[in-house]
Design an enzyme around this catalytic site. Structure first.
Site, PDB file in Angstrom:
ATOM      1  CE  LYS A   1      -1.916  10.669   2.807  1.00 20.77           C
ATOM      2  NZ  LYS A   1      -2.872   9.714   1.999  1.00 20.77           N
ATOM      3  CE  LYS A  32     -13.462   6.520   1.006  1.00 18.64           C
ATOM      4  NZ  LYS A  32     -12.540   6.501   1.983  1.00 18.64           N
ATOM      5  CE  LYS A  34      -6.028  13.810   0.004  1.00 23.38           C
ATOM      6  NZ  LYS A  34      -6.325  12.668  -0.699  1.00 23.38           N
ATOM      7  NE  ARG A  35      -2.726   7.602   6.269  1.00 20.80           N
ATOM      8  CZ  ARG A  35      -1.466   7.428   5.736  1.00 20.80           C
ATOM      9  NH1 ARG A  35      -0.485   7.696   6.600  1.00 20.80           N
ATOM     10  NH2 ARG A  35      -1.308   7.030   4.325  1.00 20.80           N
ATOM     11  CB  THR A  82      -9.851   5.344  -1.018  1.00 22.42           C
ATOM     12  OG1 THR A  82      -9.361   5.709   0.342  1.00 22.42           O
ATOM     13  CG2 THR A  82      -9.285   4.064  -1.493  1.00 22.42           C
ATOM     14  CG  HIS A 131      -2.116  -0.961   1.239  1.00 23.11           C
ATOM     15  ND1 HIS A 131      -3.174  -0.853   0.518  1.00 23.11           N
ATOM     16  CD2 HIS A 131      -2.166  -2.245   1.478  1.00 23.11           C
ATOM     17  CE1 HIS A 131      -4.068  -1.589   0.764  1.00 23.11           C
ATOM     18  NE2 HIS A 131      -3.298  -2.714   1.315  1.00 23.11           N
TER      19      HIS A 131
HETATM   20  C1  NBG Z   1      -2.226   3.730   2.007  1.00 27.16           C
HETATM   21  C2  NBG Z   1      -2.011   4.648   0.794  1.00 27.16           C
HETATM   22  C3  NBG Z   1      -3.073   5.347   0.034  1.00 27.16           C
HETATM   23  C4  NBG Z   1      -4.089   4.135  -0.326  1.00 27.16           C
HETATM   24  C5  NBG Z   1      -4.268   3.485   0.972  1.00 27.16           C
HETATM   25  C6  NBG Z   1      -5.274   2.125   0.559  1.00 27.16           C
HETATM   26  C7  NBG Z   1      -1.158   3.125   3.863  1.00 27.16           C
HETATM   27  C8  NBG Z   1       0.127   2.567   4.311  1.00 27.16           C
HETATM   28  N1  NBG Z   1      -1.322   3.271   2.452  1.00 27.16           N
HETATM   29  O1  NBG Z   1      -2.760   5.761  -1.287  1.00 27.16           O
HETATM   30  O2  NBG Z   1      -1.220   5.934   1.110  1.00 27.16           O
HETATM   31  O3  NBG Z   1      -5.181   4.479  -1.062  1.00 27.16           O
HETATM   32  O4  NBG Z   1      -3.203   2.913   1.539  1.00 27.16           O
HETATM   33  O5  NBG Z   1      -4.456   1.313  -0.422  1.00 27.16           O
HETATM   34  O6  NBG Z   1      -1.838   3.620   4.651  1.00 27.16           O
END
Ligand code: NBG
Length: 807
Positions: free
Chosen positions: A550, A656, A544-545, A652, A356
């Protein structure tokens, strides 16, 4: 009680019975919390019955299932989702209203289960939703973190972390299964011996921890299928009084792992050795308990450990559960007396792995010494896996030391979990086309050349039932009126919306729905303490985080530039915009916390300035979670997806928002590339360097100061950082962007700045061409079916897990 049997009377009766029996109150005296519990319990009962039926069917058909191991499942609130899956949302809401209560108040009692931190965990929850809705047998495995992740508070822009006591209300959804408890052993000393001609291994003096499963039901749409997420809780065998009184004992366990910490909170700070050790222990706790459970289920269903792979696919979601590889080897060899080769065959035909992230710091490695002390037997197995792997590579690539050292599992005193996963997995996948290409060409290029057939792509998807149908009821109603309700089970049906793309009356309705959703969000913002939000302004959303790659920072620099522009040219044609941010920063991540403070301060500064406050507003949604996302996403006009190209594996949130009709401004990164392809160039705003260009600029020695000197816009934005913003100084940010030792501006905000602001300004003018803009919004929803997790799950089922749906 079956779902079809539940009418309003029946449900009301059950709620009243519960109130009398368990809360000792009548309906008129009951609190909202009491009613939430009563209703949830009634729903839970239905789910249990359906679960039992589905489980029976799986057993009878000897169906192959997937066991999805993941350190996080960000499931969101359960009650409304369960009602909606069971098709009794309307029934329940009528009952609640008849009782003189408001449905939203009852749902509002439930805390968001704090079992995840971001996209990875939410993806796992969307996948459980689709797996279940489509009728696939699946079990999620994770940890029941009692203090969750953390609750974010902002004190004058400063993030403060609070414990998240989600179990206060979340416990209703969990079924304890103490009879399925297992023992997990850590630490101790390994003893190898030859007994009657056999090599045996025992571990003396290990800590023993009891892992108790708590099952969280996952209802499928329609309610007939119910899977579970099995959450492990660590239990100490000693009553609390013993800890308090027996000083000697308490001291001795402190040296060991305190059981409570194992299922205490998600991702304890791993900056210190203790933090790292705890996290490693949590990962082992999860995999050891889960695999013991998987084997015991398999055997009680008539299988043998040797044929595990015929009935079970074990999925390693990111490297966090990769210890399942050596743990399964251990069980096969030390408990079931398999030889190495046979054990390895079972393991490698059972496990699959999704990567991921390409961020180096997230490709987990463990210090070998820490690892060896905590998991001595597992360490020996990993060494042996590596010895054999390197031996084999040496035969195929004689003399290529560099390649072999890049591919090896242990090197430079560390254990590399990604290499371990790739070496053992049947299939390895990335989460968007671009990301999978990066895995093949860069991150795992040696492995890809060696075993190309193992690598596949599955682009992420999100549950359109949760994120569209449930989160956006007004839009869903309009969709049902226009294209029928088949899209609920077949998201590709959303393309039928295209026939309304040039129908002004329909576009008007679409815009009325968006406007209502914006009003709802504006009301929520005001009720949580913000100053009034104008629902007629454009809602520009970055949620997002908090992470440097980002680039929340790029977004806020753009706001500063716009602020300056409004001051300099009061007549410029920027319409009123509300910027909405939301996201948590990891507790030890200083830069991310500084960016939160900067966003908050810029918001304050502008709010105090009469010249700009009616045109720009900045909101930071505190404690961003699934519930707040469900309110923000339907209200978004613009979706900001502005990561540095090559860094975001997929994303993701972009999907959404697209589903809910927001138009994206983004770089060619992660899933953006595929979204742009799906909607066409007219309906997507793209800017910035491509991944290849990023790499070239970086390798050529990026100097952000050159961009600064070249661009008036950058200098205008950064000039704010030279003074105070809402009484605070941000010299640190200026240094970070221009003057740090090493590389300034490591995520290249300044390199993309001019292209970003130019594209944003083009876009913001387009928002004023009403019909054209509404059409863009419609196209985004119409083309979003591909990004449903139903499509992703079918791909996983066919290409990776080889499972089939039942029912
Ligand atoms: C995150 C990515 C995102 C991705 C999500 C789900 C982690 C380690 N990875 O880009 O940063 O959409 O995983 O796949 O949290």
């Amino acid at each position: 009680m079956d779902k079809t049997e539940i009418g309003e009377n029946e449900l009301r009766l059950r709620i009243e019975e519960f109130l009398i029996r368990n809360c000792g109150v009548s309906l008129s005296e009951a609190s909202e919390n009491d009613i939430y519990r009563a209703l949830s319990t009634a729903v839970r009962e239905v789910l249990t019955n359906n679960r039992t039926r589905f489980r029976r069917e799986i057993r009878e058909k000897k169906a192959r299932r997937v066991c999805y191991l993941c350190m996080e499942f960000l499931v969101g609130r359960n009650l409304k989702n369960a009602l909606s899956c069971l098709g009794i949302l309307g029934v329940a809401e009528n009952v609640i209203r008849d009782m003189g209560r408001k449905p939203e108040m009852i749902y509002g009692v439930e805390c968001d289960p704090g079992l995840g931190n971001g996209g990875l965990g939410r993806l796992a929850a969307c996948y459980m939703d689709s797996l279940t809705a489509l009728g696939y047998p699946a079990t999620g495995y994770s940890i029941c973190y009692e203090d969750g992740f953390f609750r974010q508070k902002l004190l004058e822009g400063e993030q403060v972390e609070k414990a998240d006591e989600w179990l206060d209300t979340g416990d209703v959804w969990l079924f304890p299964r103490p009879e399925r408890a297992v023992t997990v052993k850590m630490g101790g000393t390994v003893r190898e011996s030859w007994e009657s001609g056999r090599y045996t291994v025992t571990v003396d003096g290990a800590d023993e921890i009891t892992a108790v499963p708590w099952d969280l039901p996952v209802p499928g749409y329609g309610g007939d299928t119910v899977n579970v997420i099995r959450l492990w809780r660590a239990r100490s065998e000693m009553p609390p009084s013993v800890f308090a009184t027996q000083g000697e004992y308490a001291r001795s366990i402190r040296k060991k792992i305190a059981p409570a910490a194992l299922s205490g909170s998600l991702y304890p700070s791993d900056e210190t050795d203790e933090g790292k050790l705890l996290r490693l222990s949590q990962q082992y706790f999860l995999v050891s308990a889960s695999i013991q459970n998987i084997i015991s289920d398999h055997i009680s269903d008539g299988g043998t450990v040797g044929d595990l792979s015929q009935r079970v696919a074990i999925h390693i979601n990111d490297t966090h559960p990769a210890l399942v590889i050596p743990e399964l080897m251990r069980l096969l060899m030390d408990v079931y007396s398999y030889g190495w080769d046979d054990a390895w065959r079972v393991v490698t035909s059972t496990v699959t792995y999704t990567n991921h992230t390409v961020m180096p710091e997230a490709l987990e490695t463990w210090n070998s010494e820490l690892f060896r002390i905590r998991l001595p037997r597992i360490y020996l197995i990993i060494e042996e896996i590596n010895r054999r792997l390197c031996g084999d590579l040496w035969i195929r690539y004689p003399g290529d030391w560099d390649k072999i050292s890049r591919m090896s599992v242990t090197a430079y005193s560390s254990v590399r979990m990604a290499n371990l996963s790739v070496a053992a997995a049947q299939k390895i996948n990335g989460v968007s086309l671009l990301h999978t290409e990066i895995l093949k060409k860069k991150v795992f290029s040696d492995y890809f050349k060696d075993t190309p057939y193992k690598f596949v792509n599955v682009t992420n998807g999100v549950s359109h039932r949760r994120w569209l149908v449930e989160a956006n009821p007004l839009f869903t109603e309009l969709l049902k009126e226009s294209i029928g309700d088949r899209f609920v089970t077949d998201p590709m049906e959303l393309t039928n919306l295209m026939k309304y793309a040039d129908d002004p009356a329909f576009l008007e309705k679409l815009s009325a729905v968006k406007r209502k959703n914006k009003e709802r969000l504006a009301d929520l913002a005001v009720s949580s303490g913000d100053s009034p939000v104008d629902p007629d302004s454009i809602f520009d959303v970055h949620i997002k985080r908090m992470h440097e790659y980002k680039r929340q920072l790029l977004c806020v620099l753009k706001i500063l530039y716009l602020y300056g522009k409004i001051l300099d040219e009061p007549n410029c044609d920027i319409p009123p915009v509300t910027f909405i941010f939301g996201g948590k920063a990891a507790p030890g991540y200083r830069m991310a916390k500084t960016v939160i403070r900067l966003i908050w301060s810029v918001g304050e500064e502008i709010a105090r300035d009469r010249r700009a406050r009616d045109r720009l507003k900045v909101l930071f949604a505190e404690d961003y979670n699934v519930t707040s996302a469900e309110a923000i996403i339907p209200a978004a006009d613009i979706s900001e997806q502005i990561s540095l190209a090559g860094k975001e594996a997929s994303g993701t949130g972009c999907m959404k928002m697209m589903m809910n009709g927001a138009v994206t401004i983004g770089t060619l990164d992660g899933a953006n590339v595929e979204i742009k392809e799906a909607v066409g160039d007219d309906n997507f705003y793209v800017f910035g360097m491509k991944e290849q260009e990023v790499e070239e600029l970086w390798n050529g020695g990026y100097e952000s100061v050159k961009n600064y000197l070249k661009s008036d816009k950058i200098r205008a934005a950064l000039s704010f950082l030279e003074g105070e913003i809402a009484g605070r100084r941000f010299d640190g940010v200026l240094n970070y962007l221009l003057y740090s030792h090493g590389v300034s501006d490591p995520y290249m905000c300044l390199a993309d700045f001019d292209s970003y602001t130019a594209e944003w300004e083009r876009m913001i003018l387009d928002t004023q061409k009403k019909d054209e803009w509404r059409r863009k919004s419609l196209v985004n929803t119409a083309k979003s079916g591909y990004f449903s997790s139903d499509r992703s799950i079918r791909e996983y089922a066919e290409k990776i897990w080889k499972i089939k749906p039942l029912t």
